[in-house]
Design an enzyme around this catalytic site. Structure first.
Site, PDB file in Angstrom:
ATOM      1  N   ASN A 182      -5.314  12.586   0.954  1.00  0.00           N
ATOM      2  CA  ASN A 182      -4.406  11.710   1.700  1.00  0.00           C
ATOM      3  C   ASN A 182      -5.252  10.892   2.680  1.00  0.00           C
ATOM      4  O   ASN A 182      -6.484  11.017   2.727  1.00  0.00           O
ATOM      5  CB  ASN A 182      -3.324  12.525   2.419  1.00  0.00           C
ATOM      6  CG  ASN A 182      -2.228  11.662   2.999  1.00  0.00           C
ATOM      7  OD1 ASN A 182      -1.715  10.758   2.314  1.00  0.00           O
ATOM      8  ND2 ASN A 182      -1.867  11.869   4.248  1.00  0.00           N
ATOM      9  N   ASP A 228      -1.902  11.103  -1.790  1.00  0.00           N
ATOM     10  CA  ASP A 228      -2.302  10.106  -2.790  1.00  0.00           C
ATOM     11  C   ASP A 228      -2.625  10.762  -4.130  1.00  0.00           C
ATOM     12  O   ASP A 228      -2.529  10.125  -5.182  1.00  0.00           O
ATOM     13  CB  ASP A 228      -3.500   9.301  -2.293  1.00  0.00           C
ATOM     14  CG  ASP A 228      -3.043   8.380  -1.176  1.00  0.00           C
ATOM     15  OD1 ASP A 228      -2.980   8.842  -0.028  1.00  0.00           O
ATOM     16  OD2 ASP A 228      -2.686   7.227  -1.472  1.00  0.00           O
ATOM     17  N   ARG A 282       0.862  -1.190   0.000  1.00  0.00           N
ATOM     18  CA  ARG A 282       0.000   0.000   0.000  1.00  0.00           C
ATOM     19  C   ARG A 282       0.892   1.232   0.000  1.00  0.00           C
ATOM     20  O   ARG A 282       2.099   1.133   0.078  1.00  0.00           O
ATOM     21  CB  ARG A 282      -1.018  -0.011   1.145  1.00  0.00           C
ATOM     22  CG  ARG A 282      -0.626  -0.641   2.433  1.00  0.00           C
ATOM     23  CD  ARG A 282       0.500   0.020   3.186  1.00  0.00           C
ATOM     24  NE  ARG A 282       0.275   1.435   3.362  1.00  0.00           N
ATOM     25  CZ  ARG A 282       1.201   2.319   3.622  1.00  0.00           C
ATOM     26  NH1 ARG A 282       2.467   1.948   3.748  1.00  0.00           N
ATOM     27  NH2 ARG A 282       0.933   3.595   3.769  1.00  0.00           N
ATOM     28  N   GLY A 283       0.239   2.411  -0.097  1.00  0.00           N
ATOM     29  CA  GLY A 283       1.009   3.649  -0.230  1.00  0.00           C
ATOM     30  C   GLY A 283       1.067   4.008  -1.704  1.00  0.00           C
ATOM     31  O   GLY A 283       1.364   3.146  -2.543  1.00  0.00           O
TER      32      GLY A 283
HETATM   33  O1  MRU Z   1      -4.492   3.187   2.209  1.00  0.00           O
HETATM   34  P1  MRU Z   1      -3.009   3.403   2.075  1.00  0.00           P
HETATM   35  O2  MRU Z   1      -2.230   2.823   3.201  1.00  0.00           O
HETATM   36  O3  MRU Z   1      -2.500   2.999   0.730  1.00  0.00           O
HETATM   37  O4  MRU Z   1      -2.848   4.981   2.173  1.00  0.00           O
HETATM   38  C1  MRU Z   1      -1.570   5.540   2.131  1.00  0.00           C
HETATM   39  C2  MRU Z   1      -1.559   7.011   2.328  1.00  0.00           C
HETATM   40  O5  MRU Z   1      -2.585   7.651   2.452  1.00  0.00           O
HETATM   41  C3  MRU Z   1      -0.221   7.691   2.276  1.00  0.00           C
HETATM   42  O6  MRU Z   1      -0.186   8.784   3.133  1.00  0.00           O
HETATM   43  C4  MRU Z   1       0.031   8.163   0.839  1.00  0.00           C
HETATM   44  O7  MRU Z   1      -0.155   7.119  -0.061  1.00  0.00           O
HETATM   45  C5  MRU Z   1       1.378   8.726   0.664  1.00  0.00           C
HETATM   46  S1  MRU Z   1       2.609   7.475   0.728  1.00  0.00           S
HETATM   47  C6  MRU Z   1       4.085   8.111   0.259  1.00  0.00           C
END
Ligand code: MRU
Length: 342
Positions: free
Chosen positions: A243, A233, A44-45
């Site tokens: 985000n 995001d 994820r991320g």
């Molecule tokens: O649901 P996730 O864990 O994928 O969400 C991740 C985030 O919201 C992060 O803050 C974002 O992707 C930035 S990561 C460099």
């Protein structure tokens, strides 16, 4: 530790669902398993899912069956669509898929395209790490010796090819010898802060204190937290930032308390084609993430639940957007388009 690895004929992914208790790596040979690893949060991320999709598409190119080049293209476009359907909010996913699609559209020899796709996937991966290091350099000037910096969710090595975006800025400041303390918000409901950011910073011996999301206002008002830095995001043309859910609350509280609120985001997260935050699709995830904490049910059976995974922070709350190309100060006054064209 690594987040994602290309092995030539397979992709290895760190199963982030099991952290911090277990560090387990899964190796996949079929693109469908790689797509599932994005959908089910094994990885994820925003940048990490873009890289994973690129590698998954390169992997699919080795295995798809086809009769001629048109058939190959058709199959590969279907693969790209499967990745595009995994998660809707992070634009990095779509940026990576577009890069792969451009290669699929151009080549006439499937064997050559296969090699180019592999090369492109590695470029998506390597460019991300380079961007994070450059962002670290560009952003570290905003972090002072002695600062307590709050972050939300996980925008670290685990969310990227390596080094991290928001945590990359913190890492760069620490590498410069600044004594920084990080406050990590737990990030309900999926607990990326408690499980991942805390783990990642502890491993790197960067002082980290875990707080629940609802404690941020208290620690801002009482002068403990000096700066806030988060990842993103998707950043819309007008500078609005999508985000992890809860980011907006922190941003409003930061402004109220006169605390700078920084967003670290690579160019692959900037989306000038999306006019404002209103146009960003917010992923709504399963209700079990709210009804349960890990395996423990905490809400009564049958209760109505909502679970948006992201929120939008209007640009007026953002002090600066830190990218690998430079910094957009006060994005509410200029958006991101002029900066991207400069
Ligand atoms: O649901 P996730 O864990 O994928 O969400 C991740 C985030 O919201 C992060 O803050 C974002 O992707 C930035 S990561 C460099």
């Amino acid at each position: 530790m690594f987040t994602i690895k290309w092995n030539g004929d397979s992709v290895t992914i760190l199963d982030q669902r099991l952290l911090p208790k277990k560090e387990v790596y899964n190796t996949y040979r079929h693109y469908r398993d790689v797509a599932d690893s994005i959908r089910n949060m094994e990885t994820r991320g925003a940048p990490a899912i873009g890289i994973t999709a690129a590698m998954g598409i390169a992997l699919a190119a080795q295995n798809v069956s086809f009769k001629n080049v048109d058939g190959f293209r058709e199959e590969m476009n279907r693969v790209c669509d499967a990745f595009a359907a995994t998660r809707p909010t992070a634009v990095n996913l779509f940026a990576a898929i577009t890069r792969m699609k451009n290669i699929i559209a151009q080549g006439n020899d499937p064997a050559a395209v296969r090699q180019l796709l592999e090369k492109e996937a590695m470029a998506v991966y390597n460019e991300d790490i380079e961007a994070n290091k450059a962002m670290g350099k560009n952003g570290s000037k905003y972090i002072s010796d002695g600062d307590v910096v709050m972050t939300h969710c996980n925008a670290g090595a685990l969310a990227t090819g390596g080094y991290g975006t928001a945590l990359g800025v913190i890492r760069a400041a620490v590498e410069q010898g600044k004594k920084i303390k990080v406050f990590a918000c737990e990030t309900r409901p999926y607990l990326q802060g408690a499980r991942l950011t805390a783990w990642e910073l502890l491993n790197d011996k960067i002082p980290v204190t875990l707080i629940t999301d609802s404690m941020s206002g208290h620690f801002m008002r009482t002068g403990v937290i000096k700066k806030v830095i988060v990842g993103a995001d998707r950043v819309a043309a007008n500078g609005d930032v999508a985000n992890k859910i809860g980011t907006y609350n922190h941003a409003v509280l930061a402004k109220e308390n006169g605390i700078p609120f920084y967003v670290a985001a690579p160019l692959s997260t900037l989306d000038p084609a999306t006019k404002s935050g209103e146009d960003i699709i917010i992923e709504e995830r399963g209700i079990e993430e709210v009804a349960f904490v890990m395996d423990q049910q905490i809400a009564p059976e049958g209760i109505s639940i909502r679970n948006p995974a992201f929120d939008v922070t209007p640009a007026k709350y953002v002090t600066a957007i830190i990218t690998e190309k430079g910094v957009i100060e006060n994005p509410a006054t200029q958006g991101i388009t002029k900066f991207l064209k400069s």
